[in-house]
Write a protein that holds these residues in place. Structure first.
Motif, short mmCIF file in Angstrom:
data_model
loop_
_atom_site.label_atom_id
_atom_site.label_comp_id
_atom_site.label_asym_id
_atom_site.label_seq_id
_atom_site.Cartn_x
_atom_site.Cartn_y
_atom_site.Cartn_z
N ALA A 69 7.67 -2.62 17.78
CA ALA A 69 6.71 -1.88 17.38
C ALA A 69 6.68 -0.66 17.72
CB ALA A 69 5.62 -2.80 18.12
N LYS A 70 7.17 -0.19 19.66
CA LYS A 70 7.02 0.63 20.21
C LYS A 70 8.56 1.96 19.13
CE LYS A 70 4.88 -0.97 23.44
NZ LYS A 70 4.72 -1.62 25.43
N THR A 71 9.27 1.15 18.92
CA THR A 71 10.58 2.24 18.25
C THR A 71 10.30 2.30 17.32
OG1 THR A 71 11.78 0.37 19.62
CG2 THR A 71 13.01 1.61 17.46
N SER A 72 10.75 4.02 16.35
CA SER A 72 10.61 4.54 15.43
C SER A 72 11.81 3.67 14.56
CB SER A 72 10.63 5.29 15.51
OG SER A 72 11.56 6.69 15.79
N GLY A 73 11.59 3.74 13.03
CA GLY A 73 12.69 3.21 12.10
C GLY A 73 11.85 3.45 11.01
N ASN A 74 12.37 2.01 10.21
CA ASN A 74 11.58 1.59 9.55
C ASN A 74 11.16 0.05 9.22
OD1 ASN A 74 11.81 4.09 7.54
ND2 ASN A 74 13.85 3.44 7.65
N PHE A 75 10.76 -0.36 8.65
CA PHE A 75 10.33 -1.59 8.13
C PHE A 75 10.77 -1.68 6.83
CE2 PHE A 75 6.14 -0.26 7.70
CZ PHE A 75 5.41 -1.03 6.76
N THR A 76 10.74 -3.19 6.45
CA THR A 76 10.81 -3.82 4.92
C THR A 76 9.70 -4.19 4.98
OG1 THR A 76 12.96 -3.82 5.10
CG2 THR A 76 11.79 -5.04 3.16
N ILE A 77 9.24 -4.14 3.19
CA ILE A 77 8.22 -4.37 2.38
C ILE A 77 8.45 -5.16 1.54
CG2 ILE A 77 7.57 -2.62 1.52
CD1 ILE A 77 4.45 -4.07 1.82
N HIS A 78 7.76 -6.88 1.41
CA HIS A 78 8.40 -7.72 -0.56
C HIS A 78 7.04 -7.86 -0.92
CE1 HIS A 78 12.25 -8.21 1.80
NE2 HIS A 78 11.42 -8.64 2.55
N PRO A 112 -4.08 1.20 2.83
CA PRO A 112 -4.99 2.97 2.43
C PRO A 112 -3.35 3.47 2.44
CG PRO A 112 -5.61 2.19 4.63
CD PRO A 112 -4.87 0.72 4.26
N VAL A 113 -2.64 3.04 3.15
CA VAL A 113 -0.30 3.91 2.60
C VAL A 113 -0.03 3.65 1.40
CG1 VAL A 113 1.69 3.86 3.50
CG2 VAL A 113 0.09 4.73 5.21
N LEU A 114 -0.41 2.40 0.80
CA LEU A 114 0.23 1.60 -0.46
C LEU A 114 -0.92 1.93 -1.02
CD1 LEU A 114 0.44 -2.37 0.37
CD2 LEU A 114 2.18 -0.17 -0.35
N GLU A 115 -2.28 2.51 -1.10
CA GLU A 115 -3.06 2.43 -2.32
C GLU A 115 -3.01 4.08 -2.36
OE1 GLU A 115 -6.21 3.13 -5.34
OE2 GLU A 115 -5.32 1.04 -3.78
N LYS A 116 -2.48 4.87 -1.81
CA LYS A 116 -1.49 6.75 -1.98
C LYS A 116 -0.82 6.25 -2.73
CE LYS A 116 -1.63 10.65 0.50
NZ LYS A 116 -1.69 11.29 1.99
N MET A 117 0.14 5.36 -2.18
CA MET A 117 1.46 5.54 -3.32
C MET A 117 1.17 4.62 -4.33
SD MET A 117 3.61 4.19 0.03
CE MET A 117 5.09 4.06 -1.01
N TYR A 118 0.42 3.85 -4.66
CA TYR A 118 0.33 3.07 -6.11
C TYR A 118 -0.70 2.49 -6.20
CZ TYR A 118 5.35 1.99 -4.56
OH TYR A 118 6.57 1.63 -4.22
N SER A 122 6.70 -1.60 -9.56
CA SER A 122 7.98 -1.95 -10.16
C SER A 122 9.04 -2.18 -8.91
CB SER A 122 8.06 -1.21 -10.60
OG SER A 122 7.06 -0.50 -11.82
N LYS A 123 8.58 -2.95 -8.30
CA LYS A 123 9.54 -2.99 -7.02
C LYS A 123 9.79 -4.16 -6.02
CE LYS A 123 9.31 2.47 -5.70
NZ LYS A 123 9.34 2.84 -4.59
N ASN A 124 10.91 -5.27 -5.73
CA ASN A 124 10.66 -6.40 -5.30
C ASN A 124 10.98 -5.75 -3.27
OD1 ASN A 124 11.00 -7.76 -7.80
ND2 ASN A 124 12.87 -7.80 -7.58
N THR A 125 11.58 -5.22 -2.98
CA THR A 125 11.46 -4.60 -1.96
C THR A 125 11.11 -2.65 -1.72
OG1 THR A 125 13.72 -4.58 -1.85
CG2 THR A 125 12.47 -6.78 -0.64
N GLU A 126 11.17 -2.50 -0.17
CA GLU A 126 11.55 -1.03 -0.09
C GLU A 126 10.88 -1.09 0.74
OE1 GLU A 126 8.43 2.32 -1.65
OE2 GLU A 126 6.85 0.62 -2.12
#
Length: 95
Positions: free
Chosen positions: A8-17, A44-50, A27-31
């Protein structure tokens, strides 16, 4: 559990399914999204994106983090770390 707190303290990315209606709405399975992110910030982040996803999809969905169900409102201090996997799981009915 120790690995989660370190990741959790390391920057990078996580996957959302996305499953079922969540997948249809996005219109996606993952990102991938940037990590770390507070679990409380996810909707809130997902609401802003979609726009509209919160009311039309997320209000009734379960959320899992690394295979364990979490409550977005109750587990507000939890961080989604680098390499984590989040799943948005709409209710399932059987007939």
């Amino acid at each position: 559990m120790f690995e989660k707190s370190i990741s959790a303290k390391t920057s990078g990315n996580f996957t959302i399914h996305y499953f079922a209606s969540a997948s249809s709405f996005t219109s996606k399975n993952t990102e991938t999204l940037p990590a770390p992110m507070k679990l409380l910030e996810l909707f809130p982040v997902l609401e802003k994106m979609y726009p509209g996803i919160k009311e039309k999809v997320l209000y009734s969905c379960g959320v899992s983090l690394d295979g364990e169900y979490v409550n977005v409102e109750v587990d507000e201090g939890m961080l989604i770390g680098h390499g984590a996997e989040v799943a948005i799981i709409p209710p399932v009915s059987s007939g």
